[in-house]
Design an enzyme around this catalytic site. Structure first.
Site, PDB file in Angstrom:
ATOM      1  N   LYS A  89      -9.817   1.785  -2.630  1.00  0.00           N
ATOM      2  CA  LYS A  89     -10.078   1.308  -1.273  1.00  0.00           C
ATOM      3  C   LYS A  89     -11.503   1.671  -0.853  1.00  0.00           C
ATOM      4  O   LYS A  89     -11.894   2.845  -0.896  1.00  0.00           O
ATOM      5  CB  LYS A  89      -9.060   1.945  -0.326  1.00  0.00           C
ATOM      6  CG  LYS A  89      -9.032   1.381   1.089  1.00  0.00           C
ATOM      7  CD  LYS A  89      -7.879   2.031   1.854  1.00  0.00           C
ATOM      8  CE  LYS A  89      -7.660   1.403   3.215  1.00  0.00           C
ATOM      9  NZ  LYS A  89      -6.477   1.999   3.884  1.00  0.00           N
TER      10      LYS A  89
ATOM     11  N   GLU B  57       0.840  -1.190   0.000  1.00  0.00           N
ATOM     12  CA  GLU B  57       0.000   0.000   0.000  1.00  0.00           C
ATOM     13  C   GLU B  57       0.880   1.247   0.000  1.00  0.00           C
ATOM     14  O   GLU B  57       1.890   1.315   0.689  1.00  0.00           O
ATOM     15  CB  GLU B  57      -0.899  -0.008   1.235  1.00  0.00           C
ATOM     16  CG  GLU B  57      -1.859   1.179   1.306  1.00  0.00           C
ATOM     17  CD  GLU B  57      -2.785   1.131   2.517  1.00  0.00           C
ATOM     18  OE1 GLU B  57      -3.842   1.763   2.461  1.00  0.00           O
ATOM     19  OE2 GLU B  57      -2.431   0.466   3.521  1.00  0.00           O
TER      20      GLU B  57
ATOM     21  N   CYS C 112      -5.807  -3.054   2.522  1.00  0.00           N
ATOM     22  CA  CYS C 112      -5.602  -2.821   3.950  1.00  0.00           C
ATOM     23  C   CYS C 112      -6.881  -2.975   4.779  1.00  0.00           C
ATOM     24  O   CYS C 112      -7.317  -4.082   5.037  1.00  0.00           O
ATOM     25  CB  CYS C 112      -4.953  -1.455   4.155  1.00  0.00           C
ATOM     26  SG  CYS C 112      -4.174  -1.260   5.784  1.00  0.00           S
TER      27      CYS C 112
END
Length: 292
Positions: A127, A48, A169
């Site tokens: 995301k 990331e 994440c």
């Protein structure tokens, strides 16, 4: 049972040390991806925010414009670097994530790009769950101060191998997206991520193993290396988990590359031994992967 993974595949996770200089970060990523390709990896993953420091204060400074696609080199040097690296490595490349600015809406996103062995863009994930947490005395972090959430789940087709589910994440904490990818035929879930020194020891490996045991497929979590001089200290410990939730490879906190050989037999044997796929009770609870 149809093969989810059409042929064996070597997966590499590049636990990268990145600094403030984007050009240096991109060149360093190239060196490490080529090292992984030389070792035989055909699916290579970066962490990331691999092209920049991690933090809400950095996202606007390092953001690149990806739309309309393809962007120019000036709009997105990272896009063009990743495309060229994938082609040079002759491997599928999950380009971790980069900060993205959508100039039409003035919104920022945390975005992952996937390139084919010819350098073609084959997948994009923004995301979907923003990292807004407050653990008293430990850590407070609010991505939503700068970022907007993506609005699509992401399944990427690797024609010679099969499908991967891609998320970033904090997305890993929401099992529904993983279930949907798995039930739509993914052989692996890939998460570029940067857990911190509080949540990392608590939940990083636990969540990777949980998503694997939930869905009986492979899981890969790729972290940045830890930089104690940076404003954000990543946990590191990139890991690859098999369909039986066993850790096949795990990094420490420093820069490294970890590898694992993935095969369809492991998926099939796990599902035969513990056949949750044929035992679910959708008469009692909904199938989250059912088309709306």
């Amino acid at each position: 049972m149809a093969a989810l993974l059409k042929q064996p595949l070597k997966l590499a996770l590049v636990q990268l040390a990145s600094g403030a200089d984007k050009a240096v970060n991109l060149a360093h990523a190239r060196t490490k991806v080529l090292e992984a390709a030389k070792a035989g990896a055909k699916l290579i993953v970066l962490p990331e925010c691999f092209n920049s420091p991690y933090g809400t204060q950095y996202f606007p400074l390092y953001a690149e414009t990806l739309l309309p696609s393809p962007p120019t080199r000036e709009q997105s040097p990272s896009y063009h670097a990743l495309s060229a690296i994938a082609a040079e490595a002759q491997a599928y490349l999950v380009g971790g994530s980069i900060p993205e600015l959508d100039t039409s809406t003035k919104k920022y996103y945390n975005t992952s790009l996937v390139f084919s062995p010819t350098g073609s863009l084959i997948g994009t994930h923004r995301k979907t769950h923003l990292f807004d947490i407050d653990i008293p005395g430990k850590i407070t972090f609010k991505e939503s101060e700068v970022l907007s959430p993506g609005n699509q789940l992401t399944l990427v087709e690797l024609p010679e191998y099969g499908k991967i589910g891609l998320a970033i994440c904090y997305d890993i904490r929401f099992p529904e997206s993983a279930m949907i990818a798995a039930r739509k035929g993914a052989f692996a879930l890939i998460y570029p991520g940067a857990f911190n020194m509080t949540t990392g020891p608590l939940h990083w490996a636990l969540l990777g193993r949980a998503r694997a045991v939930d869905n009986q497929i492979y899981v890969g979590l790729c972290s940045p290396a830890r930089d104690t001089n940076a404003t954000y200290h990543a946990w590191g410990h990139s890991l690859i988990v098999n369909p039986n939730a066993e850790i096949l490879a795990e990094a420490a906190e420093t820069e490294t590359i970890i590898y694992a050989d993935l095969d369809n037999e492991s998926i099939q044997n796990t599902r035969k031994g513990i056949p949750v796929y044929t035992q679910r009770r959708f008469d009692l609870y909904p199938d989250v992967s059912a088309e709306k």
